[in-house]
Design a protein around this motif. Sequence first.
Motif: not given
Lengths: 275, 271
Positions: B53-60, B225-226, B263-271
Amino acid sequence: MTSSTLRRFRHRRAPASSRQQISRAQRWKYRGASLLITAAILGFWELLPRTGLVSEIVLPPLHEVITALGLLLQQSTFYGHLAVTLREIMGGFLAGTIIGLVGGIGLAVWQPVKQVTYPYVVGFQAIPKIVFAPLFIAWFGYGEGSKVVMGIAIAFFPVLINTLVGLESVPTDSVKLMRSLRATSLQIFRKVSFPHALPLIFAGIKQALTYAVIGALVGEFVGASAGLGYLLDSYNYQLRIDYVFALIVVLAAIGAALYFIVEWLDNRLIYWREQ
Amino acid sequence: MIADKGTSAKATKTVVEAGRPLIEIQGVRKSYVTQEKTVKALAEVNLDIHAGEFMSFVGPSGCGKSTLLNIVAGLLDASEGTVLVGGEHLTKPRRDMGFMFQAPVLLPWRSVERNVMMPAEVFGLPQEEIRPKARRILTTVGLGDFLDALPSELSGGMQQRASLARVLTYEPRVLLMDEPFGALDEFTREAMNLELMRIAAETGITILFVTHNISEAVFLSHRVVVMSARPSRVAGVVEVPFEYPRTVDVMHDPQFTDLTFQIRQLLGESV
Ligand SMILES: Nc1ncnc2c1ncn2[C@@H]1O[C@H](COP(=O)(O)OP(=O)(O)OP(=O)(O)O)[C@@H](O)[C@H]1O
Ligand SMILES: [Mg+2]
């Protein structure tokens, strides 16, 4: 020096870009300028005593110094003194370098020892070591031994400090990379930390060399029966200032020759240095 | 491991989700304790990553992505929780996992080739056995003409390719990459991404990839993964269904835009 570093001992020249920054014409210009300055200094040296502004006892004219130098180089006793001083310098330099290297590695690798002893090392460095010269002669005698000890006492410190600082400034990412490979501490030391510290260590070694020369001469001034420093002191006492200057020329030549040897080694060993 | 093109590519086209995951991150928490205060970096992370698997991690920034990757690498101890690799508890770095940093971390006194052979040297493998492989991989990443160059004689992108070649030469099963192309320009980054994807598809290597770039994450990954802001947890996992390996064309697919938006939305919600 780890064997793996030495095995890779090969010479590379600095990258072309840094070498060619100064154009050939410019280089000749610089050379010409420094030659001119040398000529001016030598000219003044010759002329000033003749004008009577400076007494010949204070500064003998250049040609007399050259004559004295020629006579000095013909004396067989001179070479005996030269050998004594060279042995003292090399002894102080080599032993001082080894002690500094081993000490620096020891302090870097063994943190508790560093915590305990580091204040003493720095405290020792704060003492002007020349005050020990009479003591060393009392302890180790009039001969070469006390001069070597004097050389060690001042020469070891720059090597020790630079080794310590070099080993402690290894980039954390390099160490992390090695840890991710499950490298042993010895492998990390040999493949990363030591080569990383080498440029700084060499800077310390260069300093140790000049210090060892000082150590030998100070020792001889304070008390000796042989050596160039002893010779210089006796000529000074006899007011043979032309010989004193001739000896200063000899000592300068020794210092320069030794320095260039280390500099040459440095450029060969640390071929990756970036400008 | 850089196998013939035909054979292994098929096997990794779709990730086999059946069976035990290769990496299991279970209840991992991490707090950094300093003299002044305690920083809670990871609140709780649970994730399964499958072989191939190729799994990426994004986050603030500062949310703990690097922290998580270092824990999975065995370079950092979790405060709580466990990481299992192939069913085994992870207690220290493993030689079948390779780590790649944002900086190339090449040793400046070693030639490119000798940098690439360094891991094999640490493992005590015979140099002569490794050298042909090192050369082959260096050629693959476009450094075939720079074997004897010193790192300082290479551009930033070339240095990073050397760094990639180094980690590929010892054939890890898992590749952990912490913003590996973050310092590169857009063109080089894109070329490196394509190269990485090709290698991933050919070798079936498992990749955990931290990035700041959302479209890069979507382009490269099977799953993104966000992570939420610190103390962070997994805010969401976004599946990217495009066939693997991909071409840059997928970036113009409406679904691609949808996924980045998600993904942007998930990031936005998490801030
Ligand atoms: N060695 C450390 N000591 C104390 N706190 C730390 C340490 N390393 C990281 N932290 C803290 O933990 C948090 C997470 O750091 P981490 O480097 O994992 O973030 P990140 O998601 O990788 O950030 P970025 O995207 O900017 O690289 C940060 O807030 C940071 O301040
Ligand atoms: Mg980070």
